[in-house]
Design a protein around this motif. Structure first.
Motif, mmCIF file in Angstrom:
data_model
loop_
_atom_site.group_PDB
_atom_site.id
_atom_site.type_symbol
_atom_site.label_atom_id
_atom_site.label_comp_id
_atom_site.label_asym_id
_atom_site.label_seq_id
_atom_site.Cartn_x
_atom_site.Cartn_y
_atom_site.Cartn_z
ATOM 1 N N MET A 59 32.582 6.107 57.705
ATOM 2 C CA MET A 59 32.106 5.163 56.681
ATOM 3 C C MET A 59 32.331 5.777 55.294
ATOM 4 O O MET A 59 31.977 6.939 55.060
ATOM 5 N N PRO A 60 32.933 5.032 54.370
ATOM 6 C CA PRO A 60 33.226 5.596 53.048
ATOM 7 C C PRO A 60 31.950 5.919 52.290
ATOM 8 O O PRO A 60 30.949 5.216 52.381
ATOM 9 N N THR A 61 31.989 7.022 51.553
ATOM 10 C CA THR A 61 30.842 7.429 50.750
ATOM 11 C C THR A 61 30.831 6.646 49.437
ATOM 12 O O THR A 61 31.819 6.013 49.049
ATOM 13 N N LEU A 62 29.688 6.714 48.729
ATOM 14 C CA LEU A 62 29.577 6.019 47.445
ATOM 15 C C LEU A 62 30.609 6.517 46.436
ATOM 16 O O LEU A 62 31.216 5.699 45.722
ATOM 17 N N PRO A 63 30.858 7.833 46.329
ATOM 18 C CA PRO A 63 31.911 8.275 45.399
ATOM 19 C C PRO A 63 33.280 7.694 45.742
ATOM 20 O O PRO A 63 34.055 7.333 44.845
ATOM 21 N N THR A 64 33.582 7.611 47.046
ATOM 22 C CA THR A 64 34.873 7.043 47.445
ATOM 23 C C THR A 64 34.961 5.575 47.044
ATOM 24 O O THR A 64 36.000 5.101 46.549
ATOM 25 N N ILE A 65 33.858 4.847 47.269
ATOM 26 C CA ILE A 65 33.829 3.426 46.878
ATOM 27 C C ILE A 65 34.037 3.291 45.379
ATOM 28 O O ILE A 65 34.795 2.432 44.905
ATOM 29 N N SER A 66 33.375 4.142 44.606
ATOM 30 C CA SER A 66 33.524 4.092 43.146
ATOM 31 C C SER A 66 34.960 4.327 42.719
ATOM 32 O O SER A 66 35.508 3.609 41.868
ATOM 33 N N LEU A 67 35.596 5.334 43.312
ATOM 34 C CA LEU A 67 36.990 5.622 42.962
ATOM 35 C C LEU A 67 37.909 4.470 43.322
ATOM 36 O O LEU A 67 38.813 4.104 42.552
ATOM 37 N N CYS A 68 37.708 3.865 44.479
ATOM 38 C CA CYS A 68 38.556 2.743 44.908
ATOM 39 C C CYS A 68 38.409 1.560 43.953
ATOM 40 O O CYS A 68 39.403 0.924 43.563
ATOM 41 N N ILE A 69 37.156 1.258 43.576
ATOM 42 C CA ILE A 69 36.942 0.145 42.642
ATOM 43 C C ILE A 69 37.578 0.461 41.297
ATOM 44 O O ILE A 69 38.205 -0.405 40.664
ATOM 45 N N GLY A 70 37.420 1.706 40.832
ATOM 46 C CA GLY A 70 38.036 2.081 39.565
ATOM 47 C C GLY A 70 39.546 1.944 39.593
ATOM 48 O O GLY A 70 40.162 1.441 38.641
ATOM 49 N N LEU A 71 40.171 2.359 40.687
ATOM 50 C CA LEU A 71 41.621 2.235 40.820
ATOM 51 C C LEU A 71 42.054 0.772 40.860
ATOM 52 O O LEU A 71 43.075 0.394 40.266
ATOM 53 N N LEU A 72 41.287 -0.077 41.577
ATOM 54 C CA LEU A 72 41.611 -1.503 41.640
ATOM 55 C C LEU A 72 41.529 -2.141 40.259
ATOM 56 O O LEU A 72 42.395 -2.935 39.869
ATOM 57 N N LEU A 73 40.475 -1.808 39.511
ATOM 58 C CA LEU A 73 40.340 -2.346 38.156
ATOM 59 C C LEU A 73 41.476 -1.882 37.263
ATOM 60 O O LEU A 73 42.053 -2.669 36.503
ATOM 61 N N LEU A 74 41.806 -0.596 37.367
ATOM 62 C CA LEU A 74 42.886 -0.043 36.551
ATOM 63 C C LEU A 74 44.211 -0.725 36.875
ATOM 64 O O LEU A 74 44.956 -1.138 35.968
ATOM 65 N N ALA A 75 44.500 -0.889 38.164
ATOM 66 C CA ALA A 75 45.762 -1.520 38.566
ATOM 67 C C ALA A 75 45.794 -2.984 38.158
ATOM 68 O O ALA A 75 46.815 -3.485 37.671
ATOM 69 N N GLY A 76 44.678 -3.682 38.340
ATOM 70 C CA GLY A 76 44.647 -5.108 38.007
ATOM 71 C C GLY A 76 44.828 -5.364 36.529
ATOM 72 O O GLY A 76 45.608 -6.228 36.121
ATOM 73 N N LEU A 77 44.116 -4.602 35.695
ATOM 74 C CA LEU A 77 44.230 -4.787 34.247
ATOM 75 C C LEU A 77 45.605 -4.371 33.746
ATOM 76 O O LEU A 77 46.175 -5.008 32.852
ATOM 77 N N ALA A 78 46.145 -3.299 34.316
ATOM 78 C CA ALA A 78 47.485 -2.860 33.912
ATOM 79 C C ALA A 78 48.531 -3.898 34.293
ATOM 80 O O ALA A 78 49.457 -4.186 33.526
ATOM 81 N N ALA A 79 48.391 -4.484 35.493
ATOM 82 C CA ALA A 79 49.341 -5.526 35.918
ATOM 83 C C ALA A 79 49.237 -6.745 35.018
ATOM 84 O O ALA A 79 50.248 -7.368 34.667
ATOM 85 N N SER A 80 47.998 -7.101 34.632
ATOM 86 C CA SER A 80 47.820 -8.242 33.731
ATOM 87 C C SER A 80 48.482 -7.973 32.380
ATOM 88 O O SER A 80 49.154 -8.843 31.819
ATOM 89 N N ALA A 81 48.282 -6.762 31.863
ATOM 90 C CA ALA A 81 48.887 -6.407 30.580
ATOM 91 C C ALA A 81 50.410 -6.450 30.658
ATOM 92 O O ALA A 81 51.083 -6.928 29.737
ATOM 93 N N TRP A 82 50.975 -5.960 31.753
ATOM 94 C CA TRP A 82 52.428 -5.967 31.926
ATOM 95 C C TRP A 82 52.957 -7.391 31.971
ATOM 96 O O TRP A 82 53.986 -7.700 31.350
ATOM 97 N N GLN A 83 52.264 -8.296 32.676
ATOM 98 C CA GLN A 83 52.711 -9.688 32.748
ATOM 99 C C GLN A 83 52.642 -10.354 31.373
ATOM 100 O O GLN A 83 53.539 -11.104 30.984
ATOM 101 N N MET A 84 51.578 -10.072 30.630
ATOM 102 C CA MET A 84 51.466 -10.641 29.278
ATOM 103 C C MET A 84 52.590 -10.125 28.384
ATOM 104 O O MET A 84 53.148 -10.868 27.568
ATOM 105 N N TRP A 85 52.931 -8.836 28.550
ATOM 106 C CA TRP A 85 54.028 -8.266 27.760
ATOM 107 C C TRP A 85 55.351 -8.932 28.126
ATOM 108 O O TRP A 85 56.165 -9.254 27.245
#
Length: 310
Positions: free
Chosen positions: A1-27
């Protein structure tokens, strides 16, 4: 079962990837300002999740729990349906709209022309905004970032066909009116509209606030609108979701243009039918409207006015 730190890192990576992809599409779409704003929120939104996942401290677990709770509350606030308790706008009490102020009319203005100068003398507050988007490639322009010569030609062909329908939008009714039962004929017209391709169709009284006060397209520019028809038939068509899923690429433009044509064809055919029965009728189609269609559709019960006015 994933630990809370692992969950935090995964969510942070998802947010980073999603926002970066959005910025790239807007560009890619040529909107550097929007891309910059998207990148600007990457750190403040994603950073707390990385801190909670990477820092070894007693408060890191609490931070993760707090972030998860805040996220859950935000999702509830956004996703749980709520009844709209805001008072309804009395649109009938509002003055009629001037078609010259619509985006379609303003897009047709030729810089330095007499009509261009007259419009911005009348509406100087629109000049800065309009000059901003006028300096960029327009709809179906070969300079558009996602230009596709075949798909754009298909869209242009649809709009050309709509324009070819303009001479048919109005005309004189038959000299000998047919004796009709109003309710039965209305039911027939609505059923026939659906048979011709309408997704839905309904009837409403034509009210003064449905009409533009002044025409704003092509030969109707500056011409006062004078239409005393008592009834309006509003119809919708359904757009193809697979084509819309390609937005903002060319297939969505092609699909939009085709549905302008489909609605126009149904409307013109219905108007011709009504005139053959000896009654006055006018079809209001793309580029040749004397009414603000969303307001007619609203009062006909076909939907609600959204935040972008449609």
């Amino acid at each position: 079962m994933p630990t809370l730190p692992t969950i935090s890192l995964c969510i942070g990576l998802l947010l980073l990837a999603g926002l970066a992809a959005s910025a790239w599409q807007m560009w890619r779409e040529g909107d550097g300002a929007a891309a910059g704003r998207a990148l600007g929120v990457v750190i403040p939104i994603a950073a707390p999740w990385f801190v909670a996942g990477l820092v070894v401290a007693p408060w890191a677990t609490g931070l993760t729990i707090a972030l998860l709770a805040a996220t859950a509350l935000l999702l509830l606030a956004v996703l749980v349906p709520r009844r709209n308790t805001a008072p309804a706008t009395d649109r009938a009490a509002s003055p009629p709209l001037d078609e010259r102020d619509t985006m379609f009319s303003r897009a047709e203005l030729e810089p330095s022309s007499e009509r261009f100068e007259a419009h911005y003398a009348r509406r100087p507050e629109q000049r800065e905004t309009d000059d901003h988007w006028r300096a960029r490639p327009g709809l179906l322009s070969p300079d558009a970032a996602l230009h596709d010569p075949v798909h754009f030609a298909a869209a242009e062909a649809s709009f050309d066909t709509v324009a070819a329908l303009h001479p048919l939008v109005e005309g004189e009714p038959a000299a000998e009116p047919v004796d009709l039962d109003p309710e039965a004929t209305t039911r027939f017209l609505l059923a026939w509209a659906r048979k011709l391709g309408a997704r839905d169709a309904r009837v409403t009284e034509l009210r003064p606030h449905h009409l533009y006060s002044v025409g704003g397209r092509r030969e109707r520019y500056d011409q006062p609108v004078d239409l005393d028809h008592p009834w309006a038939l509003a119809l919708t068509v359904e757009m193809d979701k697979e084509s819309l899923d390609h937005a903002p690429a060319a297939p969505v433009v092609m699909e939009s243009a085709q549905q302008y044509l489909d609605t126009g064809t149904v409307a013109v055919q219905l108007a011709l039918l009504i005139r053959r029965l000896g009654r006055r009728a006018r079809a209001h189609i793309d580029g040749n409207n004397q009414v603000c269609s969303p307001l007619v559709a609203l009062d006909a019960g076909l939907g609600e006015i959204g935040r972008m006015g449609v």
